[in-house]
Write an enzyme that holds these catalytic residues in place. Structure first.
Site, PDB file in Angstrom:
ATOM      1  N   ASP A  28       0.926  -1.135   0.010  1.00 18.36           N
ATOM      2  CA  ASP A  28      -0.045  -0.109  -0.164  1.00 18.36           C
ATOM      3  C   ASP A  28       0.965   1.425  -0.034  1.00 18.36           C
ATOM      4  O   ASP A  28       2.039   1.089   0.683  1.00 18.36           O
ATOM      5  CB  ASP A  28      -0.947   0.076   1.177  1.00 18.36           C
ATOM      6  N   HIS A  45       3.658   3.178  -8.854  1.00 13.35           N
ATOM      7  CA  HIS A  45       3.625   1.920  -9.049  1.00 13.35           C
ATOM      8  C   HIS A  45       4.805   1.255  -9.811  1.00 13.35           C
ATOM      9  O   HIS A  45       5.286   0.317  -9.359  1.00 13.35           O
ATOM     10  CB  HIS A  45       2.285   1.333 -10.217  1.00 13.35           C
ATOM     11  N   LEU A 139      12.495 -20.202  -2.509  1.00 17.83           N
ATOM     12  CA  LEU A 139      11.374 -19.184  -2.202  1.00 17.83           C
ATOM     13  C   LEU A 139      10.338 -19.503  -2.989  1.00 17.83           C
ATOM     14  O   LEU A 139      10.410 -19.491  -4.456  1.00 17.83           O
ATOM     15  CB  LEU A 139      11.735 -17.789  -2.215  1.00 17.83           C
TER      16      LEU A 139
END
Length: 251
Positions: A28, A45, A139
Site C-alpha cells: 500500500d 506503481h 522461495l
C-alpha cells in the site's frame, strides 16, 4: 533491473535456520507516494515494482519460504481504467523480464486469484513465469492478482455444497484450487501492511486466522530489505499461543 543476488542486501540477522515462514504483504502507498512528489500515480506503481525486487532478493536469507504480495485486489477494478491498464502492463513486464532470473535464483513464481477477467496477454505472461520457474525451491513468490478472499471463500464453499462432511483440510484444498495456489491454502505467519492503513482489505482472510499483524506508515516504494528484516525480527520476538495459555502460566 531483474532480481539478483547482492551480498550487501542479503545480510540477515541470526533468525531462522530453515525457510519456513509464510509472510504476506499488502503493498500500500504507491499512489500517495507519487502524489506527494508531484508524480503521476503510475510512477508510484513503477517504484513499487523496484521495492518488490528488493524484498524478494532479501527474503530467503530471512527464513522466508513463501512470500505472498497483494498486487491487485478485486475491488481495484473500480480505479480509473488507465491506472488499471498501467498496473497490468507493469505486472506483465515484470513476469516476463524477471522469470528467467528468478528461475536461476531458485525462486518459484505463482499468481493467485481469478484469471477470467484479466487480459489474455497477462495470462500468457503468468503461464510463462510459472512454467519457467517451476523448479524453484529457495522461495515461493506468490502475487495476488484480481484477488478477493471473500470471493475465494464463497467459490470454495459452493464447491463443497454436495459434500456430506466438510473438513477444514478439505476446504483448504478447495480454497487453494479456486485461487490457483497450486496446493491447499497455507496459513500466513506474518502479515505486513505498508502505507499506514490498519485493515486486511479482503486479503487472505482464511489463511490469516492466526497471523501476526504488523502495520507500518512507510509507503511501499520506500520499503527496504532492512524493513523486512526488522519485521521478521519483531515477529520472532512474539509469543504465538494459538489459544493456549502463556508458557509462564502453564509451568
Amino acid at each position: 533491473m531483474p532480481i539478483s543476488s547482492d551480498p550487501a542486501q542479503m545480510k540477515a540477522p541470526q533468525m531462522m535456520k530453515n525457510s519456513s515462514l509464510h509472510v504476506a504483504i499488502l503493498l500500500d502507498g504507491n499512489g500517495r507516494w507519487a502524489s506527494m512528489r508531484g508524480l503521476p500515480r503510475s510512477e508510484g506503481h513503477r517504484a513499487g515494482v523496484a521495492a518488490v525486487r528488493r524484498v524478494v532478493r532479501s527474503a530467503p536469507a530471512l527464513g522466508i519460504g513463501k512470500l505472498t504480495l497483494y498486487a491487485f485486489s478485486s475491488d481495484n477494478w473500480a480505479r480509473p481504467s488507465n491506472e488499471v491498464h498501467s498496473l497490468f502492463k507493469l505486472l506483465e513486464d515484470f513476469l516476463r523480464s524477471d522469470a528467467p532470473d528468478c528461475a536461476a535464483q531458485g525462486i518459484r513464481l505463482r499468481v493467485i486469484g481469478r484469471r477470467d477477467r484479466i487480459p489474455s496477454s497477462l495470462i500468457d505472461a503468468i503461464e510463462f513465469a510459472e512454467r519457467t520457474t517451476v523448479g524453484g525451491r529457495a522461495l515461493e513468490l506468490r502475487i495476488a492478482l484480481d484477488y478477493s478472499a471473500r470471493d475465494a471463500i464463497l467459490r470454495a464453499a459452493c464447491w463443497m455444497v454436495s459434500s456430506l462432511e466438510v473438513t477444514e483440510r478439505e476446504f483448504s484444498r478447495r480454497l487453494g484450487d479456486v485461487t490457483h495456489a497450486g496446493g491447499p491454502a497455507s496459513d500466513v505467519d506474518l502479515l505486513i501492511r505498508t502505507g499506514g492503513e490498519r485493515r486486511l482489505s479482503d486479503f487472505m482472510l482464511w489463511e490469516c486466522a492466526y497471523a501476526e499483524l504488523l502495520f507500518t506508515p512507510r509507503m511501499w516504494p520506500e520499503f527496504e530489505a532492512a524493513d523486512l528484516a526488522a519485521a521478521v525480527q519483531d515477529f520472532l520476538g512474539r509469543e504465538r499461543r494459538f489459544g493456549r495459555v502463556p508458557e509462564a502460566a502453564a509451568s
